[in-house]
Design an enzyme around this catalytic site. Sequence first.
Site, PDB file in Angstrom:
ATOM      1  N   THR A 133      37.238  42.792  25.073  1.00  0.00           N
ATOM      2  CA  THR A 133      36.955  44.181  24.708  1.00  0.00           C
ATOM      3  C   THR A 133      37.112  44.413  23.204  1.00  0.00           C
ATOM      4  O   THR A 133      37.871  43.703  22.533  1.00  0.00           O
ATOM      5  CB  THR A 133      37.939  45.107  25.464  1.00  0.00           C
ATOM      6  OG1 THR A 133      37.909  46.400  24.885  1.00  0.00           O
ATOM      7  CG2 THR A 133      39.378  44.605  25.376  1.00  0.00           C
ATOM      8  N   ASP A 134      36.430  45.435  22.700  1.00  0.00           N
ATOM      9  CA  ASP A 134      36.598  45.798  21.284  1.00  0.00           C
ATOM     10  C   ASP A 134      37.966  46.434  21.026  1.00  0.00           C
ATOM     11  O   ASP A 134      38.384  46.580  19.876  1.00  0.00           O
ATOM     12  CB  ASP A 134      35.469  46.734  20.819  1.00  0.00           C
ATOM     13  CG  ASP A 134      35.420  48.069  21.554  1.00  0.00           C
ATOM     14  OD1 ASP A 134      36.178  48.254  22.538  1.00  0.00           O
ATOM     15  OD2 ASP A 134      34.602  48.936  21.160  1.00  0.00           O
ATOM     16  N   GLU A 135      38.675  46.799  22.122  1.00  0.00           N
ATOM     17  CA  GLU A 135      39.956  47.500  21.939  1.00  0.00           C
ATOM     18  C   GLU A 135      41.022  46.605  21.306  1.00  0.00           C
ATOM     19  O   GLU A 135      42.028  47.095  20.805  1.00  0.00           O
ATOM     20  CB  GLU A 135      40.439  48.081  23.281  1.00  0.00           C
ATOM     21  CG  GLU A 135      39.394  49.021  23.862  1.00  0.00           C
ATOM     22  CD  GLU A 135      39.834  49.828  25.071  1.00  0.00           C
ATOM     23  OE1 GLU A 135      41.041  50.058  25.238  1.00  0.00           O
ATOM     24  OE2 GLU A 135      38.951  50.243  25.845  1.00  0.00           O
ATOM     25  N   TYR A 158      47.051  47.619  27.748  1.00  0.00           N
ATOM     26  CA  TYR A 158      45.792  46.978  28.155  1.00  0.00           C
ATOM     27  C   TYR A 158      45.223  46.140  27.008  1.00  0.00           C
ATOM     28  O   TYR A 158      44.945  44.947  27.170  1.00  0.00           O
ATOM     29  CB  TYR A 158      44.762  48.033  28.592  1.00  0.00           C
ATOM     30  CG  TYR A 158      43.343  47.493  28.658  1.00  0.00           C
ATOM     31  CD1 TYR A 158      42.985  46.513  29.580  1.00  0.00           C
ATOM     32  CD2 TYR A 158      42.344  47.954  27.781  1.00  0.00           C
ATOM     33  CE1 TYR A 158      41.686  45.998  29.635  1.00  0.00           C
ATOM     34  CE2 TYR A 158      41.056  47.453  27.823  1.00  0.00           C
ATOM     35  CZ  TYR A 158      40.734  46.474  28.747  1.00  0.00           C
ATOM     36  OH  TYR A 158      39.450  45.962  28.792  1.00  0.00           O
ATOM     37  N   LYS A 162      44.715  42.064  26.634  1.00  0.00           N
ATOM     38  CA  LYS A 162      43.406  41.417  26.399  1.00  0.00           C
ATOM     39  C   LYS A 162      43.468  40.609  25.090  1.00  0.00           C
ATOM     40  O   LYS A 162      42.919  39.513  25.009  1.00  0.00           O
ATOM     41  CB  LYS A 162      42.280  42.465  26.331  1.00  0.00           C
ATOM     42  CG  LYS A 162      41.926  43.119  27.652  1.00  0.00           C
ATOM     43  CD  LYS A 162      41.406  42.157  28.709  1.00  0.00           C
ATOM     44  CE  LYS A 162      40.017  41.631  28.448  1.00  0.00           C
ATOM     45  NZ  LYS A 162      39.494  40.824  29.594  1.00  0.00           N
TER      46      LYS A 162
HETATM   47  P1  NAD Z   1      36.957  46.384  36.786  1.00  0.00           P
HETATM   48  O1  NAD Z   1      38.358  46.885  36.803  1.00  0.00           O
HETATM   49  O2  NAD Z   1      35.866  47.227  37.318  1.00  0.00           O
HETATM   50  O3  NAD Z   1      36.886  44.993  37.580  1.00  0.00           O
HETATM   51  C1  NAD Z   1      37.870  44.006  37.473  1.00  0.00           C
HETATM   52  C2  NAD Z   1      37.694  43.051  38.648  1.00  0.00           C
HETATM   53  O4  NAD Z   1      38.694  42.017  38.517  1.00  0.00           O
HETATM   54  C3  NAD Z   1      37.910  43.706  40.013  1.00  0.00           C
HETATM   55  O5  NAD Z   1      36.906  43.308  40.910  1.00  0.00           O
HETATM   56  C4  NAD Z   1      39.279  43.200  40.459  1.00  0.00           C
HETATM   57  O6  NAD Z   1      39.393  43.079  41.870  1.00  0.00           O
HETATM   58  C5  NAD Z   1      39.324  41.828  39.772  1.00  0.00           C
HETATM   59  N1  NAD Z   1      40.706  41.383  39.540  1.00  0.00           N
HETATM   60  C6  NAD Z   1      41.698  42.083  38.952  1.00  0.00           C
HETATM   61  N2  NAD Z   1      42.837  41.351  38.952  1.00  0.00           N
HETATM   62  C7  NAD Z   1      42.522  40.162  39.533  1.00  0.00           C
HETATM   63  C8  NAD Z   1      43.275  38.985  39.829  1.00  0.00           C
HETATM   64  N3  NAD Z   1      44.579  38.905  39.541  1.00  0.00           N
HETATM   65  N4  NAD Z   1      42.647  37.939  40.407  1.00  0.00           N
HETATM   66  C9  NAD Z   1      41.321  38.008  40.713  1.00  0.00           C
HETATM   67  N5  NAD Z   1      40.567  39.121  40.490  1.00  0.00           N
HETATM   68  C10 NAD Z   1      41.168  40.174  39.903  1.00  0.00           C
HETATM   69  O7  NAD Z   1      36.705  45.964  35.269  1.00  0.00           O
HETATM   70  P2  NAD Z   1      35.357  45.986  34.414  1.00  0.00           P
HETATM   71  O8  NAD Z   1      35.247  47.285  33.749  1.00  0.00           O
HETATM   72  O9  NAD Z   1      34.249  45.458  35.232  1.00  0.00           O
HETATM   73  O10 NAD Z   1      35.744  44.911  33.297  1.00  0.00           O
HETATM   74  C11 NAD Z   1      35.486  43.523  33.494  1.00  0.00           C
HETATM   75  C12 NAD Z   1      35.941  42.756  32.275  1.00  0.00           C
HETATM   76  O11 NAD Z   1      35.246  43.202  31.127  1.00  0.00           O
HETATM   77  C13 NAD Z   1      37.421  42.912  31.974  1.00  0.00           C
HETATM   78  O12 NAD Z   1      37.928  41.670  31.536  1.00  0.00           O
HETATM   79  C14 NAD Z   1      37.455  43.940  30.845  1.00  0.00           C
HETATM   80  O13 NAD Z   1      38.580  43.749  30.028  1.00  0.00           O
HETATM   81  C15 NAD Z   1      36.167  43.609  30.120  1.00  0.00           C
HETATM   82  N6  NAD Z   1      35.548  44.738  29.409  1.00  0.00           N
HETATM   83  C16 NAD Z   1      35.364  45.940  30.040  1.00  0.00           C
HETATM   84  C17 NAD Z   1      34.743  46.976  29.355  1.00  0.00           C
HETATM   85  C18 NAD Z   1      34.477  48.311  30.016  1.00  0.00           C
HETATM   86  O14 NAD Z   1      34.074  49.257  29.349  1.00  0.00           O
HETATM   87  N7  NAD Z   1      34.662  48.458  31.316  1.00  0.00           N
HETATM   88  C19 NAD Z   1      34.335  46.798  28.036  1.00  0.00           C
HETATM   89  C20 NAD Z   1      34.540  45.554  27.414  1.00  0.00           C
HETATM   90  C21 NAD Z   1      35.136  44.527  28.128  1.00  0.00           C
HETATM   91  P1  TYD Z   2      38.106  55.397  29.449  1.00  0.00           P
HETATM   92  O1  TYD Z   2      36.859  55.551  30.247  1.00  0.00           O
HETATM   93  O2  TYD Z   2      39.419  55.345  30.170  1.00  0.00           O
HETATM   94  O3  TYD Z   2      37.914  54.113  28.524  1.00  0.00           O
HETATM   95  P2  TYD Z   2      38.831  53.562  27.278  1.00  0.00           P
HETATM   96  O4  TYD Z   2      40.132  54.258  27.294  1.00  0.00           O
HETATM   97  O5  TYD Z   2      38.959  52.119  27.610  1.00  0.00           O
HETATM   98  O6  TYD Z   2      38.024  53.831  26.041  1.00  0.00           O
HETATM   99  O7  TYD Z   2      38.189  56.592  28.411  1.00  0.00           O
HETATM  100  C1  TYD Z   2      37.146  56.847  27.492  1.00  0.00           C
HETATM  101  C2  TYD Z   2      37.593  57.984  26.580  1.00  0.00           C
HETATM  102  O8  TYD Z   2      37.700  59.173  27.364  1.00  0.00           O
HETATM  103  C3  TYD Z   2      38.951  57.760  25.973  1.00  0.00           C
HETATM  104  O9  TYD Z   2      38.956  58.308  24.654  1.00  0.00           O
HETATM  105  C4  TYD Z   2      39.900  58.554  26.861  1.00  0.00           C
HETATM  106  C5  TYD Z   2      39.031  59.714  27.317  1.00  0.00           C
HETATM  107  N1  TYD Z   2      39.329  60.251  28.682  1.00  0.00           N
HETATM  108  C6  TYD Z   2      39.464  61.631  28.862  1.00  0.00           C
HETATM  109  O10 TYD Z   2      39.348  62.427  27.912  1.00  0.00           O
HETATM  110  N2  TYD Z   2      39.709  62.089  30.128  1.00  0.00           N
HETATM  111  C7  TYD Z   2      39.860  61.270  31.193  1.00  0.00           C
HETATM  112  O11 TYD Z   2      40.115  61.759  32.335  1.00  0.00           O
HETATM  113  C8  TYD Z   2      39.686  59.849  31.003  1.00  0.00           C
HETATM  114  C9  TYD Z   2      39.819  58.890  32.137  1.00  0.00           C
HETATM  115  C10 TYD Z   2      39.418  59.388  29.716  1.00  0.00           C
END
Ligand code: NAD
Ligand code: TYD
Length: 352
Positions: A133-135, A158, A162
Site C-alpha cells: 500500500t501507499d500508506e 496497519y 505493511k
Molecule cells: P481484504 O481485507 O478485502 O481481503 C484480505 C483477504 O485476506 C481476505 O480474503 C482474508 O480472508 C484474507 N486473509 C486475512 N488474513 C489471512 C490469513 N492470516 N491467512 C490467509 N488469508 C488471510 O483486503 P483488500 O482490500 O483486498 O487488500 C488486499 C491486499 O492489498 C492487502 O495486502 C492490502 O494491504 C493491499 N492493498 C489494499 C488497498 C485497498 O485500498 N484496499 C490498497 C493498496 C494495497
Molecule cells: P478507508 O476506506 O478506511 O481507507 P484508508 O483509511 O485506508 O485510506 O478510509 C478512507 C478515508 O475515509 C480515510 O481518510 C478515512 C475516511 N473515513 C471516514 O471519513 N468515515 C468512515 O466511516 C470511514 C470508514 C473512513
Amino acid sequence: MKQKTVLITGGAGFIGSHVVRRFVKSYPDYRIVNLDKLTYAGNLDNLSDVDQYRNYGFVKGDITDACFIDELFENHSFDAVIHLAAESHVDRSISGPMEFISANIIGTVNLLNAARDNWDGNMGEKLFCHISTDEVYGSLGDNGLFTEETAYDPRSPYSASKAGSDHMVRAWHHTYGMPVIISNCSNNYGPNQFPEKLIPLAINNLKNGQQVPVYGKGENIRDWLYVEDHAAAIDLLFHNGITGETYNVGGNNEWRNIDLIRMLCEIMDKKLDRVPGTSSDLITFVKDRAGHDLRYAIDNTKITTELGWKPSVSFEQGLERTVDWYLENEKWLKAVLSGEYKSYYNKQYRER
Ligand code: NAD
Ligand code: TYD
C-alpha cells in the site's frame, strides 16, 4: 504462454478476488491456487463466476501457520506467489493491532521462508509478487507525491505492519536472492469491497437512509483507483516487472473525503430517484480517526512510462459502476453484513 502454478493469497478478499478472476480467465494454462483464511473480509461468493473453472482451486488456510504453509509449498510446487492476504482496515488496526502484526508480518515471513526452502537452487525461474500500500510512505502535506524513493514513514498499526512486510520481502531479496516485485498502490474501490471501507460503507448507509459518518472535517485526501485497474497493474507487473524493483500504482485521482461523499450522494439520489439533496442531508461529521493521515498521492511515472500501464476507468464511471453493483447485489451485501459486522459497526461508531 508457459504453464505455471501460481499461489494467490487473500484471493477471497476484495482486490484478491479481482486478481484471481483476471488470472483464471486470461491464463487458462496457469493453475491458480487461491489460499485464504476466510476471515470476516474473505468471501467465496466473490468468485462464484470462476470457481468451476478447471484451472482454479481453493485452499482454506492461515498464512500465520508456518507448518501448514510449508506443507502447502511441498504439495504444490508453485512457480510464483501473488501475496495479497492481509488484515487491511486501518480502524480495526487501531482497536486491535496484534492481528495485523501476525497476519501481515509473520504471515508474509512464513510465505517467504516456504518459498525459499522450496525454490532453493531454482530461484531464477520463480517470482514472489508482494502487494502493498501507499500508506507505508506516511502522510503528505498539501504538496508532493509519493515516489518509489520516498522514505517509509508509516503511522498507523496497519501501515506499519505493511511496511514491516515490505522490509521482509526486500530482506529476502537481498539476503537470499528471492526474486521479488513489490507494488505500493493507492486506495482501491469497486465491487466486492467489504462495507467497512469508506465508499461501500457510504453506499450502504445512503441506501438504507442511515447517516454517513465523515471523520473530522472530511478534509483528508486519498488517491482512488478502480479495483480492476489495480488487477491489471498486478498482471503487468507479474509478467513484465523487473525483479527486485518496487512500483507505485495510483490513479492520479485525488479527492477530499467530503467532496467524494458529496459526489456519491448525487449519484445515489439519481439512482434511487430521490429528491436532489436527500442523500447529502445524511452526511454527519464525527470524531476524527486517531493519527488520521492527511493526504496520500502517488507519482505513477515509473509504471506508466516503463510498463505502459494506465488507469482505464474514470472516477465518475467507476463510482457509478460501483454504486450499480452494490444496488444490484443485495444478497451479497446482506450476507456480509449479517456476521460480526453489526457489532463492529456499533462499537466503531457508537462513541463518535
Ligand atoms: P481484504 O481485507 O478485502 O481481503 C484480505 C483477504 O485476506 C481476505 O480474503 C482474508 O480472508 C484474507 N486473509 C486475512 N488474513 C489471512 C490469513 N492470516 N491467512 C490467509 N488469508 C488471510 O483486503 P483488500 O482490500 O483486498 O487488500 C488486499 C491486499 O492489498 C492487502 O495486502 C492490502 O494491504 C493491499 N492493498 C489494499 C488497498 C485497498 O485500498 N484496499 C490498497 C493498496 C494495497
Ligand atoms: P478507508 O476506506 O478506511 O481507507 P484508508 O483509511 O485506508 O485510506 O478510509 C478512507 C478515508 O475515509 C480515510 O481518510 C478515512 C475516511 N473515513 C471516514 O471519513 N468515515 C468512515 O466511516 C470511514 C470508514 C473512513
